[in-house]
Design an enzyme around this catalytic site. Structure first.
Site, mmCIF file in Angstrom:
data_model
loop_
_atom_site.group_PDB
_atom_site.id
_atom_site.type_symbol
_atom_site.label_atom_id
_atom_site.label_comp_id
_atom_site.label_asym_id
_atom_site.label_seq_id
_atom_site.Cartn_x
_atom_site.Cartn_y
_atom_site.Cartn_z
ATOM 1 N NE ARG A 135 -2.341 6.000 0.068
ATOM 2 C CZ ARG A 135 -1.619 7.088 -0.136
ATOM 3 N NH1 ARG A 135 -1.337 7.483 -1.352
ATOM 4 N NH2 ARG A 135 -1.160 7.780 0.874
ATOM 5 C CB SER A 199 -3.970 7.427 10.751
ATOM 6 O OG SER A 199 -3.036 7.614 9.722
ATOM 7 C CG ASP A 253 -3.600 10.531 9.555
ATOM 8 O OD1 ASP A 253 -3.422 10.807 10.757
ATOM 9 O OD2 ASP A 253 -4.729 10.323 9.066
HETATM 10 MG MG MG Z 1 -5.648 9.503 4.951
#
Ligand code: MG
Ligand code: ADP
Length: 513
Positions: A135, A199, A253
């Site tokens: 994203r 992440s 994250d």
């Molecule tokens: Mg996530």
């Protein structure tokens, strides 16, 4: 000798309610874990009785074998305490300079030294890479009286051939998505500060530098491991020669999740992810983080707890099914704890058990269908559906049929039991790890009692019908001196990255003035 009259009398007698009820009850009491059904027979009480006994025996023997297999997934309080203890040992090894390089739970410093204080302000870009979706976000943070956070985001697919292609292809793809987003929002000329939620385990030397140690969770792009991912992103932006960005922070994250929740609740000093993978971070005392100079204050440590057990310390509780899932994964031998807990793997554990049960003749009439042979067919969201308390058995059967698994009612019961055993163990293991963390923080601060909040993100945690409850209970049982509140994070990877970027900008500005 056959005596038809008597048989008929028996049948009449049998069909009288009182008798059959008593018979059913007695049989149930004699073979409690068997599913015995009665059909009215036209002949032969002797033959019939023998037949009933044989079926009941076969079913009870089968149930005994199934139970014995699933017993391996039922961890005792003692075993869970052991897991907590071992996690503590691994935490210490990761924090110490002399053992850090070989430690499996890496305890990576993040250079995030405080949680937000509400003065964060400005417009930020954030990227979220590291799970199912990629994203790009625009996050507007306002402080003071008009305090609020506004977010706009767009999801982009990362095709598997890009995830597993070359690093250059991966970062070119990322940059082209950013370009599309900047056009979409009409902000291409702005050179906004950017927080990169990435992440994967990264060795950070500052807020804006992170060397990728190794890929996890299905990523495998070449030429990235050992490289600074902020550099890889900057180079991608340069190659495109279209826009510029000010990359301020690389963010895990878990840290984003902690920061997002800390923005609402200052007591939040732990972040937890239970999504595609599983990981946690928390505020550790600087004096305990030997890898970073200085003894004052605290710093957030990205535990990378998914790798817990990679030195074999969990092997006594790993089953043959865990090993099978591990063997067929992209990173075999790695992330053993994560592979017992998180969304990418639970469905696969279940599928492996179902295959074994089918081979042993307990399921699907002993027939291994094409569907059952298909890796990843049994997604973790099906565990959530199948385990839902509101679902009738028939609906479980429908789900299985939609997956191409032609099941009887008995099959459905067994599948549901298997799912329950696997997800319950996952939640308990996760809780045992968390118990180690909260007790460590409590001891760090020399407290008899600790009140603390954990910010949590991840679809498995959010959507599974029982995972969170079981996990909370386990933490309570294993860390009775801590009162732990769990706060659901609202988009930790986006908002959290922006908050960290805001703090980073503030510190940088302060340095320059
Ligand atoms: Mg996530
Ligand atoms: P990520 O961890 O990739 O950032 P998520 O937190 O959304 O993203 O987690 C995605 C994972 O959640 C998927 O791997 C999938 O296994 C799992 N998942 C998706 N839907 C459900 C559901 N309904 N119940 C349980 N797990 C789910």
């Amino acid at each position: 000798m056959r005596r038809p009259e008597l048989d008929r009398t028996f049948a009449l007698w049998f069909s009288s309610h009182r008798y059959s009820r008593r018979l059913h009850k007695t049989v149930r009491r004699l073979v409690p874990d068997s599913d015995v059904r009665f059909l009215l027979s036209e002949s032969g009480s002797g033959k019939g009785a023998a037949f009933v006994t044989a079926v009941a025996y076969r079913l009870s023997e089968q149930h005994r074998l199934i139970d014995a297999t699933l017993a391996e997934f039922k961890l005792t309080h003692e075993q869970l305490l052991q897991v907590k203890k071992r996690m503590r040992i691994e935490i210490e090894a990761g924090l110490r300079k002399k053992s850090h390089d070989h430690a499996k739970v890496k305890m990576l410093p993040t250079f995030v030294r405080s949680t937000p204080d509400g003065t964060e302000n400005g417009d930020f870009l954030a990227l979220d890479l590291g799970g199912t979706n990629f994203r790009v976000l625009l996050v507007k943070i306002r402080s003071g009286k008009r305090r609020m956070v506004e977010m706009h985001n767009k999801i982009y697919a990362i095709p598997i051939e890009v995830m597993q292609g070359t690093g250059e292809e991966l970062f070119d793809h990322i940059v082209s998505c950013i370009s599309d987003f900047l056009d979409y929002m009409g902000i291409k000329g702005a050179r906004l500060p950017l927080g990169f939620t990435f992440s994967f385990p990264c060795k950070q030397t500052s807020l804006d530098a992170g060397i990728l140690l190794n890929w996890t969770k299905g990523f495998k792009a070449t030429d990235c491991e050992g490289e600074d991912v902020v550099n890889l992103l900057r180079e991608g932006i340069k190659r495109r020669e279209e826009f510029d960005l000010d990359i301020v922070a690389v963010v895990n994250d878990t840290v984003g999740t902690m920061m997002t929740c800390a923005y609402e609740d200052p007591n939040c000093e732990i972040g937890l992810i239970v999504g595609t993978g599983s990981n946690a971070c928390y505020m550790e005392e600087m004096r305990n983080i030997e890898m970073v100079e200085g003894d004052q204050g605290r710093m957030c440590v990205n535990m990378e707890w998914g790798a817990f057990g990679d030195n074999g310390c969990l092997d006594d509780i790993r089953t043959i099914y865990d090993k099978a899932v591990d063997d067929f994964s992209l990173n075999s031998g790695k992330q053993r704890y994560e592979k017992m807990i998180s969304g990418m793997y639970l469905g696969e554990i279940v599928r492996n058990i179902l295959i074994d049960f089918t081979k042993r003749g307990f399921l699907f009439r002993g027939q291994i269908s094409e569907a059952l042979k298909t890796r990843s067919i049994f997604e973790t969201k099906f565990l959530s559906q199948i385990e839902s308390d509101r679902l009738a058995l028939l609906q479980v059967r429908t789900i299985l049929q939609q997956l191409g698994l032609d099941s009887t009612c008995d099959d459905s019961i067994i599948v549901k039991t298997v799912c329950g055993a696997v997800s319950r163990r996952a939640a308990q293991l996760c809780g045992a790890g968390m118990a180690a963390v909260v007790d460590k923080i409590r001891e760090n601060r020399g407290l008899e009692h600790l009140d603390i909040t954990v910010g949590v993100d991840g679809t498995l945690y959010k959507l599974h019908p029982h995972f969170s409850k079981v996990m909370h209970q386990t933490v309570k049982d294993l860390a009775p001196k801590c009162d732990v509140t769990f706060l659901l994070s609202e988009d930790g990877s986006g908002k959290g990255a922006a908050l960290i970027t805001a703090v980073g900008c503030r510190l940088r500005d302060a340095e320059h003035n």
